[in-house]
Structures are given as C-alpha cells and as structure tokens.
Write an enzyme that holds these catalytic residues in place. Structure first.
Site, short mmCIF file in Angstrom:
data_model
loop_
_atom_site.label_atom_id
_atom_site.label_comp_id
_atom_site.label_asym_id
_atom_site.label_seq_id
_atom_site.Cartn_x
_atom_site.Cartn_y
_atom_site.Cartn_z
CB SER A 83 -14.78 125.59 26.61
OG SER A 83 -13.39 125.50 26.64
CG ASP A 111 -13.39 129.25 27.95
OD1 ASP A 111 -12.55 128.65 27.26
OD2 ASP A 111 -13.71 128.90 29.09
#
Length: 449
Positions: free
Chosen positions: A104, A245
C-alpha cells in the site's frame, strides 16, 4: 475467533526478507491457498495475481504462482494493477480468489499479500483461518496431470477503465477540469492518466515513472504537500493523489489546501443526499474529525464510527445498509459502485459531485468546519498497552479529559496491538483547550507506564 498467526486486519505485511515476507513463505502461502480453495470449491480453482510496482513484487509473484500451480490451481497473472482493480477482475473473470502483492502506502522495502474472495470482497475470517492452518501442513505437489497452468491476462487495463467509467453517469465529462494527478509511482501510473484524459480533463501527471524503488517516495497521498505545490504551480482547479496500490485518494483544492478523507466524505454525503442517492448511515472511524460529525448532524445525515481500518468500515456499512463510508487517510467506500475502497472510483464520485455543484472543491467544503485534532504516541517502557489504558488512574484521567471537551470535541485512547504504544487523541473546537487536555491525558498515560 482465535488470534491470527499471520494475517493482520488487511492481509500480511512487513519488511522484505524478514519474517513471513520472504520468497519461501510466499511459496508455501500460495500452496496453502490453492489447497484450501480446491477443498472449498471441489474443483480446480482459478486465482488472479496482481501487484503494485515495487521491485520485490516480481519475486513474490513467481513464488505465489509456483505454490498455486503445485497445488493444482490455475493462475492468471495481471501484472501491476491497483488493488481495487484486482477485486473487480476477480469477480468479473469468475475467479475463485484474487491476490494482491502490495504494501500500500509503505516504502519499497516493505511488501505484503492481501486476498479477495470470488465476489471481490475481503476474504472472510473462516477462509483466512483455513489458510493459516494449511500453512502448518507440509507443502504439497499434485500429480503432473493435475498441475495448474499460468497465463498472463492482456485486457485487464481496458476492462478496469471501463468499470471505472461505468461508476459515473453516461454523459459525465471532465472537459471543465485542469488537474494535477499524482500516481505515487505506483499501481495507478499507467491507468489513471489515461482514464482522466479520456474523460476530457487536462492532466498534469507526476509520480508516474516507477522504477521499482521509488513507490511512495516523496509522492502520493502520504506526501500531499508535493501535490499541493504542483496545483499552485500549474494553476490547476484541483489535484488528486493516490497511494502506491490505488485504494486511497486525497486531494488538494485550487489554492493548494490539502483535502483529506473526512473532507471528501462530506462532499459526497452532502451531494448524495441532495440527489437522493444516499442510503443508510454514513460510516467513519474513531479518527474521523468531530467537525464532520457535527456538519453531517446539521444536515440530518446519520453518522456512526467504526474501528480504524477499512475492513471495519465495510462491515458497519453492510450491517447498517449504508453505502458511503471512509477514513481520514483517504480510504473511501462507495459500495453502490465498488466492493472495496477504490481510489479512482472514489475520485470520480467526487468529481461528479463537483460537476453538479459548481465545479469548486474549495466552495464545496466551505460549510465544513473541522476542529483541531492531535494524536500523541506514548511509548511504554514496560507492560502491555491495553493494561495501561485500563489502569484506574488512566481511566480517571480519560474521564476528566472527556468531560473537559464534552460537546466541543472528543478524547480517547487506543492501545496498539503490535507495539508497546498508547495513542492519545484529543480534538476540540478550541486549539488551546485541545492542547491542554492532550497534555494532561498523555501525561497520565506516561505516569502509568
């Protein structure tokens, strides 16, 4: 449910080469997933694998593929794609599960694995528990004639772009918009610029040259000041920043003022209420600013708080029949458009709302007054964070803090589940009141530690 050995609230994550974030563990993880899916489905499963742009993704993609194929699962390799795109593709391609290799918003030296069900939603606790149990069993390779096959999917980008476009009205256009787009050198780098330009926007792109090591490095939603400066430099109407992401989105207005997830939640809630789209309760988290709660109350929009984490926001929305929720960090859930937090889809919902309401993000936020909020992390020399929070003197200090800001803000404590830290948060409509209350409460926690 018993404590998880490997899975956190959003999959598995850590430093590459340390602990479970290693090629050998991910190989076994793929094998365990393949065996569990075969048992559940009673047939050869199909698994999608996507990743972000960090260099270790190549290693983990190969390891997952090998483990799954050895277990008899077929694999479709999607390549670099936003996490929510894998959720969508898992459902639309009728796969049995989707796997995303990503950490992420973390730096390149971290990575992780997260899973999606056949419906494109976060994997349920029971299936995660079954995978953990399978990890403790020996690696298994099926007979040669039952080995899985792996192919690369070539049309994933086009499929996902059309899905994103379908989340807004058919006549939707961005011909009015000059924007700065920050892709964090991450998974949206090859999709978001194309999409917004196809919709008519004039797009200045930054953070779209990934080299495997620069993901989230000084760019993206965790470095919103960079976006804000570019908006001012180019005289743009607004800026949009994704994380590595693509499941988070933050913005900057035409003056370069940062716009966080609470702000965006307000824009959507107010617009959806006016258009009749809003259903159920809007869901935030413990960290959602008190000012947003008050602003929604003034509009007679019901609001509730969930624990921090988009998993818990999603759960509260489903249980309450709502479709709109999110976190301050930019995880927004528009469940009538996507099954999970989707940065691009959420950005489109905000732009659609602005198109109806005058095109100005700054003006759309003019009636929202957030209150000063600050969090202090108190590191403990000894003892568990939960025990410190529950100590009598700390509870007394917390009650006093809550009384001090009653009707004007909030005070609360959050023990970390992963490190010896207690997070002390206070917010109030007066900065001095907020700081004084925070100092007293954090001091009580330090004394107890």
């Amino acid at each position: 449910m018993s404590a998880r050995k490997y899975f956190g609230t959003d999959g598995i994550r850590g430093r590459v080469g340390q602990g479970v974030i290693s090629a050998d563990f991910v190989l076994r993880l793929g094998n365990a997933l393949g065996r569990v899916l075969t048992q559940i489905r009673g047939k050869r499963p199909l698994v999608l694998i996507g990743k972000d742009t960090r260099i270790s993704g190549y290693m983990f993609e190969a390891a997952l593929e090998a483990g799954l194929v050895a277990a008899g699962a077929d694999v479709q390799l999607i390549g670099p794609m936003p996490t929510p795109a894998i959720a969508f593709l898992t459902s639309t391609l009728r796969a049995d599960a989707g796997v995303v290799i990503s950490a992420s918003h973390n730096p390149h030296y971290d990575n992780g694995i997260k899973f999606f069900s056949a419906e494109g939603e976060k994997l349920d606790d029971a299936t995660e528990a079954a995978i953990e149990a399978a990890l403790d069993a020996p690696f298994h390779t099926v007979e040669s004639e039952r080995l899985g096959k792996a192919i690369r999917t070539r049309d994933a980008i086009g499929r996902y772009i059309e899905f994103c476009k379908a989340s807004v009205a058919r006549g939707f256009t961005l011909k009015w918009l000059k924007m700065v787009l920050d892709c964090a050198h991450g998974a949206t780098y090859h999709i978001a610029p194309m999409l917004f330009r196809e919709l008519g926007a004039e797009v200045v792109v930054i953070g779209a040259a990934p080299d495997g090591l620069n993901i989230n490095a000084g760019v993206g939603s965790t470095h919103i000041d960079n976006l804000a400066a570019k908006v001012r430099e180019y005289g743009a109407h607004l800026g949009i920043a994704f994380d590595g992401d693509g499941d988070r989105v933050l913005m900057a207005d035409d003056q370069g003022n940062p716009v966080d997830g609470d702000d965006l939640l307000y824009v959507l809630a107010r617009s959806w209420q006016a258009s009749g789209r809003l259903t159920g309760t809007v869901v935030g988290t413990l960290m959602t600013n008190y000012g947003l709660e008050q602003a929604l109350a003034a509009l007679n929009i019901p609001f509730q708080r969930a624990k921090v984490g988009d998993r818990y926001v999603h759960q509260a929305l489903v249980e309450g029949g709502g479709t709109l929720g999110g976190e301050t960090s930019g995880h927004l859930l528009c469940l009538d458009r996507a099954t999970t937090g989707d940065g691009i889809v959420s950005a489109l919902q905000v732009l659609e709302a602005l198109g109806r309401d005058g095109h100005s993000l700054r003006k759309a936020l003019s009636s929202l007054s957030k209150v000063p909020q600050k969090t202090v992390n108190v590191r403990l020399d000894g003892g568990a964070a939960k025990a410190i929070v529950e100590a009598a003197n700390v509870q007394q200090a917390l009650q006093q803090a809550q009384a001090a800001v009653q009707g004007r803000g909030r005070a609360f404590l959050r023990p970390s589940g992963t490190e010896p830290v207690v997070r002390v948060t206070v917010e109030a409509d007066d900065a001095r009141l907020m700081q004084d209350t925070l100092d007293r409460l954090s001091g009580a926690v330090r004394d107890a530690a």
